[in-house]
Design a protein around this motif. Structure first.
Motif, PDB file in Angstrom:
ATOM      1  N   ASP A 249       0.965  -0.996  -0.140  1.00  0.00           N
ATOM      2  CA  ASP A 249      -0.056  -0.018  -0.038  1.00  0.00           C
ATOM      3  C   ASP A 249       0.890   1.232  -0.053  1.00  0.00           C
ATOM      4  OD1 ASP A 249      -2.228   1.626  -0.108  1.00  0.00           O
ATOM      5  OD2 ASP A 249      -2.696   1.207   1.921  1.00  0.00           O
ATOM      6  N   TYR A 250       0.826   1.822  -0.936  1.00  0.00           N
ATOM      7  CA  TYR A 250       1.613   3.161  -1.042  1.00  0.00           C
ATOM      8  C   TYR A 250       0.962   4.279  -1.603  1.00  0.00           C
ATOM      9  CZ  TYR A 250       5.503   6.292  -2.541  1.00  0.00           C
ATOM     10  OH  TYR A 250       6.282   7.303  -2.833  1.00  0.00           O
ATOM     11  N   GLY A 251       0.969   5.607  -1.366  1.00  0.00           N
ATOM     12  CA  GLY A 251       0.231   6.694  -1.618  1.00  0.00           C
ATOM     13  C   GLY A 251      -0.858   7.191  -1.216  1.00  0.00           C
ATOM     14  N   ILE A 252      -1.417   8.247  -1.551  1.00  0.00           N
ATOM     15  CA  ILE A 252      -2.726   8.764  -1.246  1.00  0.00           C
ATOM     16  C   ILE A 252      -3.585   9.081  -2.222  1.00  0.00           C
ATOM     17  CG2 ILE A 252      -1.864   9.488   1.143  1.00  0.00           C
ATOM     18  CD1 ILE A 252      -1.729  12.379  -0.134  1.00  0.00           C
ATOM     19  N   PHE A 253      -4.843   9.123  -2.053  1.00  0.00           N
ATOM     20  CA  PHE A 253      -6.225   9.595  -2.751  1.00  0.00           C
ATOM     21  C   PHE A 253      -5.790   8.742  -4.188  1.00  0.00           C
ATOM     22  CE2 PHE A 253      -5.531  13.158   0.152  1.00  0.00           C
ATOM     23  CZ  PHE A 253      -6.489  12.699   0.827  1.00  0.00           C
ATOM     24  N   ASP A 254      -5.648   9.756  -5.293  1.00  0.00           N
ATOM     25  CA  ASP A 254      -5.800   9.255  -6.816  1.00  0.00           C
ATOM     26  C   ASP A 254      -4.496   8.577  -7.156  1.00  0.00           C
ATOM     27  OD1 ASP A 254      -4.830  11.560  -6.786  1.00  0.00           O
ATOM     28  OD2 ASP A 254      -5.535  12.282  -8.786  1.00  0.00           O
ATOM     29  N   GLN A 255      -3.655   8.812  -6.256  1.00  0.00           N
ATOM     30  CA  GLN A 255      -2.272   8.321  -6.754  1.00  0.00           C
ATOM     31  C   GLN A 255      -1.761   7.132  -5.892  1.00  0.00           C
ATOM     32  OE1 GLN A 255       0.647  10.716  -8.039  1.00  0.00           O
ATOM     33  NE2 GLN A 255      -1.078  11.823  -9.080  1.00  0.00           N
ATOM     34  N   ARG A 256      -2.875   6.441  -5.339  1.00  0.00           N
ATOM     35  CA  ARG A 256      -2.644   5.428  -4.213  1.00  0.00           C
ATOM     36  C   ARG A 256      -2.518   4.186  -5.020  1.00  0.00           C
ATOM     37  NH1 ARG A 256      -6.509   2.162  -1.082  1.00  0.00           N
ATOM     38  NH2 ARG A 256      -5.361   1.193   0.922  1.00  0.00           N
TER      39      ARG A 256
END
Length: 98
Positions: free
Chosen positions: A57-64
């Protein structure tokens, strides 16, 4: 007097650099419990239905990025395959001897 001002300036500059260094070093996120740190983020090895899976699991929101994939060197599958091979070869010997 001039020397005392330069010492104060040097001391305050050093303290500022030290403070910035401590802040940046203290802000590195630590891996979650049971996870392994990689260059791009953390991954966790989970056991689901007697198989090992890697959860990433990496990143946040639409870049996840989220991924759950079977581990290539799953210790449970190795044991299962070994038992199947032993069972298969034992049955071949029995049928050839009959």
């Amino acid at each position: 007097m001039k020397k005392k001002n330069s010492i104060n300036w040097l001391t305050s500059a050093f303290a500022s650099v030290l403070l910035v260094a401590v802040i940046f070093c203290g802000c590195n996120p630590q891996p979650k419990n049971g996870s392994t740190k990689t260059r791009n983020g953390d991954y966790i090895t989970k056991v689901i239905d007697s198989c090992e899976y890697i959860e990433y699991d990496y990143g946040i929101f639409d870049q996840r990025v989220y991924s759950l994939t079977h581990k290539g060197n799953c210790k449970f599958c190795v044991e299962r395959n070994l038992n199947l091979k032993i069972f298969y070869y034992e049955n071949i010997r029995k049928t050839k001897s009959n």
